[in-house]
Design a protein around this motif. Sequence first.
Motif, mmCIF file in Angstrom:
data_model
loop_
_atom_site.group_PDB
_atom_site.id
_atom_site.type_symbol
_atom_site.label_atom_id
_atom_site.label_comp_id
_atom_site.label_asym_id
_atom_site.label_seq_id
_atom_site.Cartn_x
_atom_site.Cartn_y
_atom_site.Cartn_z
ATOM 1 N N PRO A 132 0.823 -1.204 0.000
ATOM 2 C CA PRO A 132 0.000 0.000 0.000
ATOM 3 C C PRO A 132 0.861 1.260 0.000
ATOM 4 C CG PRO A 132 0.073 -0.955 2.191
ATOM 5 C CD PRO A 132 0.762 -1.933 1.278
ATOM 6 N N ASN A 133 0.254 2.406 -0.206
ATOM 7 C CA ASN A 133 0.976 3.669 -0.131
ATOM 8 C C ASN A 133 1.651 3.791 1.228
ATOM 9 O OD1 ASN A 133 0.090 4.377 -2.681
ATOM 10 N ND2 ASN A 133 -1.695 5.475 -1.926
ATOM 11 N N GLY A 134 2.923 4.202 1.206
ATOM 12 C CA GLY A 134 3.664 4.346 2.450
ATOM 13 C C GLY A 134 4.332 3.072 2.923
ATOM 14 N N SER A 135 4.268 2.019 2.110
ATOM 15 C CA SER A 135 4.853 0.730 2.517
ATOM 16 C C SER A 135 6.366 0.701 2.360
ATOM 17 C CB SER A 135 4.237 -0.405 1.705
ATOM 18 O OG SER A 135 4.546 -0.260 0.326
ATOM 19 N N GLY A 136 6.908 1.602 1.526
ATOM 20 C CA GLY A 136 8.348 1.644 1.301
ATOM 21 C C GLY A 136 8.789 1.141 -0.054
ATOM 22 N N LYS A 137 7.829 0.712 -0.888
ATOM 23 C CA LYS A 137 8.234 0.107 -2.172
ATOM 24 C C LYS A 137 8.889 1.128 -3.111
ATOM 25 C CE LYS A 137 3.688 0.291 -4.476
ATOM 26 N NZ LYS A 137 2.985 1.017 -3.410
ATOM 27 N N THR A 138 8.382 2.364 -3.142
ATOM 28 C CA THR A 138 8.984 3.375 -4.009
ATOM 29 C C THR A 138 10.388 3.725 -3.538
ATOM 30 O OG1 THR A 138 6.823 4.308 -4.575
ATOM 31 C CG2 THR A 138 8.740 5.714 -4.926
ATOM 32 N N THR A 139 10.564 3.840 -2.239
ATOM 33 C CA THR A 139 11.888 4.131 -1.683
ATOM 34 C C THR A 139 12.851 2.999 -1.980
ATOM 35 O OG1 THR A 139 10.920 5.468 0.086
ATOM 36 C CG2 THR A 139 13.156 4.678 0.430
ATOM 37 N N GLY A 150 19.665 4.155 -7.319
ATOM 38 C CA GLY A 150 20.633 5.150 -6.878
ATOM 39 C C GLY A 150 20.058 6.541 -6.717
ATOM 40 N N LEU A 151 18.746 6.657 -6.756
ATOM 41 C CA LEU A 151 18.086 7.956 -6.608
ATOM 42 C C LEU A 151 17.831 8.304 -5.144
ATOM 43 C CD1 LEU A 151 15.458 7.581 -9.483
ATOM 44 C CD2 LEU A 151 17.671 8.738 -9.567
ATOM 45 N N VAL A 152 17.892 7.308 -4.283
ATOM 46 C CA VAL A 152 17.795 7.497 -2.834
ATOM 47 C C VAL A 152 18.996 6.797 -2.204
ATOM 48 C CG1 VAL A 152 16.534 6.814 -0.738
ATOM 49 C CG2 VAL A 152 15.286 7.747 -2.691
ATOM 50 N N VAL A 153 19.657 7.464 -1.272
ATOM 51 C CA VAL A 153 20.818 6.874 -0.585
ATOM 52 C C VAL A 153 20.368 6.333 0.769
ATOM 53 C CG1 VAL A 153 23.115 7.294 0.346
ATOM 54 C CG2 VAL A 153 22.375 8.500 -1.724
ATOM 55 N N PRO A 154 20.458 5.038 0.983
ATOM 56 C CA PRO A 154 20.034 4.454 2.264
ATOM 57 C C PRO A 154 20.876 4.958 3.430
ATOM 58 C CG PRO A 154 20.353 2.766 0.581
ATOM 59 C CD PRO A 154 20.933 4.028 0.035
ATOM 60 N N GLY A 213 22.938 -0.250 5.369
ATOM 61 C CA GLY A 213 22.747 -1.411 4.518
ATOM 62 C C GLY A 213 23.458 -1.251 3.184
ATOM 63 N N SER A 214 23.321 -2.268 2.332
ATOM 64 C CA SER A 214 24.008 -2.240 1.046
ATOM 65 C C SER A 214 23.146 -2.862 -0.036
ATOM 66 C CB SER A 214 25.346 -2.982 1.139
ATOM 67 O OG SER A 214 25.142 -4.342 1.482
ATOM 68 N N ILE A 215 23.433 -2.455 -1.278
ATOM 69 C CA ILE A 215 22.771 -3.008 -2.456
ATOM 70 C C ILE A 215 23.854 -3.426 -3.439
ATOM 71 C CG2 ILE A 215 21.200 -2.565 -4.374
ATOM 72 C CD1 ILE A 215 19.902 -0.380 -2.661
ATOM 73 N N LEU A 216 23.774 -4.677 -3.886
ATOM 74 C CA LEU A 216 24.718 -5.181 -4.874
ATOM 75 C C LEU A 216 23.965 -5.499 -6.162
ATOM 76 C CD1 LEU A 216 26.037 -5.853 -2.013
ATOM 77 C CD2 LEU A 216 27.341 -7.591 -3.225
ATOM 78 N N VAL A 217 24.481 -5.004 -7.270
ATOM 79 C CA VAL A 217 23.925 -5.303 -8.583
ATOM 80 C C VAL A 217 24.990 -6.042 -9.385
ATOM 81 C CG1 VAL A 217 23.083 -4.327 -10.751
ATOM 82 C CG2 VAL A 217 22.340 -3.336 -8.581
ATOM 83 N N LYS A 218 24.665 -7.257 -9.811
ATOM 84 C CA LYS A 218 25.626 -8.115 -10.528
ATOM 85 C C LYS A 218 26.902 -8.276 -9.710
ATOM 86 C CE LYS A 218 25.679 -7.574 -15.147
ATOM 87 N NZ LYS A 218 24.878 -8.647 -15.752
ATOM 88 N N GLY A 219 26.737 -8.382 -8.379
ATOM 89 C CA GLY A 219 27.842 -8.653 -7.479
ATOM 90 C C GLY A 219 28.650 -7.448 -7.040
ATOM 91 N N THR A 220 28.287 -6.240 -7.517
ATOM 92 C CA THR A 220 29.044 -5.031 -7.202
ATOM 93 C C THR A 220 28.222 -4.079 -6.348
ATOM 94 O OG1 THR A 220 30.258 -5.192 -9.289
ATOM 95 C CG2 THR A 220 30.274 -3.061 -8.178
ATOM 96 N N ASN A 221 28.813 -3.587 -5.282
ATOM 97 C CA ASN A 221 28.140 -2.622 -4.419
ATOM 98 C C ASN A 221 27.913 -1.327 -5.197
ATOM 99 O OD1 ASN A 221 27.483 -0.696 -2.334
ATOM 100 N ND2 ASN A 221 28.376 -2.117 -0.861
ATOM 101 N N ILE A 222 26.679 -0.819 -5.161
ATOM 102 C CA ILE A 222 26.364 0.361 -5.975
ATOM 103 C C ILE A 222 26.747 1.674 -5.303
ATOM 104 C CG2 ILE A 222 24.445 -0.893 -7.018
ATOM 105 C CD1 ILE A 222 22.548 0.985 -5.426
ATOM 106 N N LYS A 223 27.182 1.629 -4.046
ATOM 107 C CA LYS A 223 27.524 2.872 -3.346
ATOM 108 C C LYS A 223 28.672 3.582 -4.052
ATOM 109 C CE LYS A 223 28.451 4.720 1.258
ATOM 110 N NZ LYS A 223 28.686 4.391 2.688
ATOM 111 N N ASN A 224 28.466 4.866 -4.335
ATOM 112 C CA ASN A 224 29.467 5.693 -5.027
ATOM 113 C C ASN A 224 29.876 5.094 -6.377
ATOM 114 O OD1 ASN A 224 29.581 7.493 -2.786
ATOM 115 N ND2 ASN A 224 31.020 6.114 -1.761
ATOM 116 N N TYR A 239 26.934 0.886 -12.867
ATOM 117 C CA TYR A 239 25.976 -0.229 -12.890
ATOM 118 C C TYR A 239 24.663 0.140 -13.556
ATOM 119 C CZ TYR A 239 22.926 1.749 -9.296
ATOM 120 O OH TYR A 239 22.023 2.538 -8.611
ATOM 121 N N ARG A 240 24.348 1.439 -13.598
ATOM 122 C CA ARG A 240 23.052 1.852 -14.158
ATOM 123 C C ARG A 240 22.925 1.514 -15.646
ATOM 124 N NH1 ARG A 240 22.911 7.874 -11.428
ATOM 125 N NH2 ARG A 240 22.838 7.185 -9.236
ATOM 126 N N LYS A 241 24.041 1.297 -16.315
ATOM 127 C CA LYS A 241 23.971 0.941 -17.735
ATOM 128 C C LYS A 241 23.314 -0.422 -17.946
ATOM 129 C CE LYS A 241 28.565 -1.210 -18.160
ATOM 130 N NZ LYS A 241 29.892 -1.121 -18.804
#
Length: 239
Positions: free
Chosen positions: A35-42, A49-53, A56-67, A71-73
């Motif tokens: 529902p709205n406010g559940s956190g899915k958009t965030t 990479g439009l919001v900085v947590p 925690g961490s996010i890995l895309v194809k095994g690489t941390n996306i921080k800084n 990876y956006r390609k």
Amino acid sequence: MVEIKNLYKRFGKNEVLKGISLTIKEGKVTAILGPNGSGKTTLIKSILGLVVPDMGSILVKGTNIKNNWIYRKYIGYVPQFAIFPENLTLNELINMLIDLRKDGYNPKIRKMFLEGFGLEKYLNKKLKTFSGGTKQKVNILIAFMFDPDIFILDEPTVGLDPVSSSFLKDRIFEEVKKGKLIILTSHIMSEVEEVADELIFLLEGKIYVRGTVREIIEKSGEKNLERAIAKLMEKGYHA
């Protein structure tokens, strides 16, 4: 693969994500609902990479996306609302994006979507003259024509006519067969039931339920996903 580890995000006093951990794998459609406010958009904006947590961490194809923006390609993103430079024609927009992005551009995919969506007649028209549905078709064309490994589709069929919606779903199924990773959000439960393999239901910043569409329907005792989600939400709000 997209791997999310112990993700937290707060906006002021509002804690939006509360320790989200999950792995999203290739070769299937994963629907993120709530529902709205559940956190899915965030959560989605954090992957992009439009919001900085905050933690925690996010890995895309095994690489941390921080800084790391490279990876956006690998990502094709269809936002819920399309905003384009209004004084450009569709052809000018497409050529500008090809010049900017270069990597991955596939003219065959461009041609397929131009024909499938009936966009050829709009190529030399200015974007400010487009209806909301036509802008959404352009949105989708741009996301697919660079042949990304990961698709993030936020309410992709909003404004589409039934023929265009069916065309898009067929393309999604084709990408899944190629082993692509697809994240979908939608308020149309019949669409999620038709397209998604796995469902992640967020509530108040946490993963409330996760499983295949079939599992969630069967556990709810309801006859379809819409009724199953309604029951989940009712239980969640009264928990």
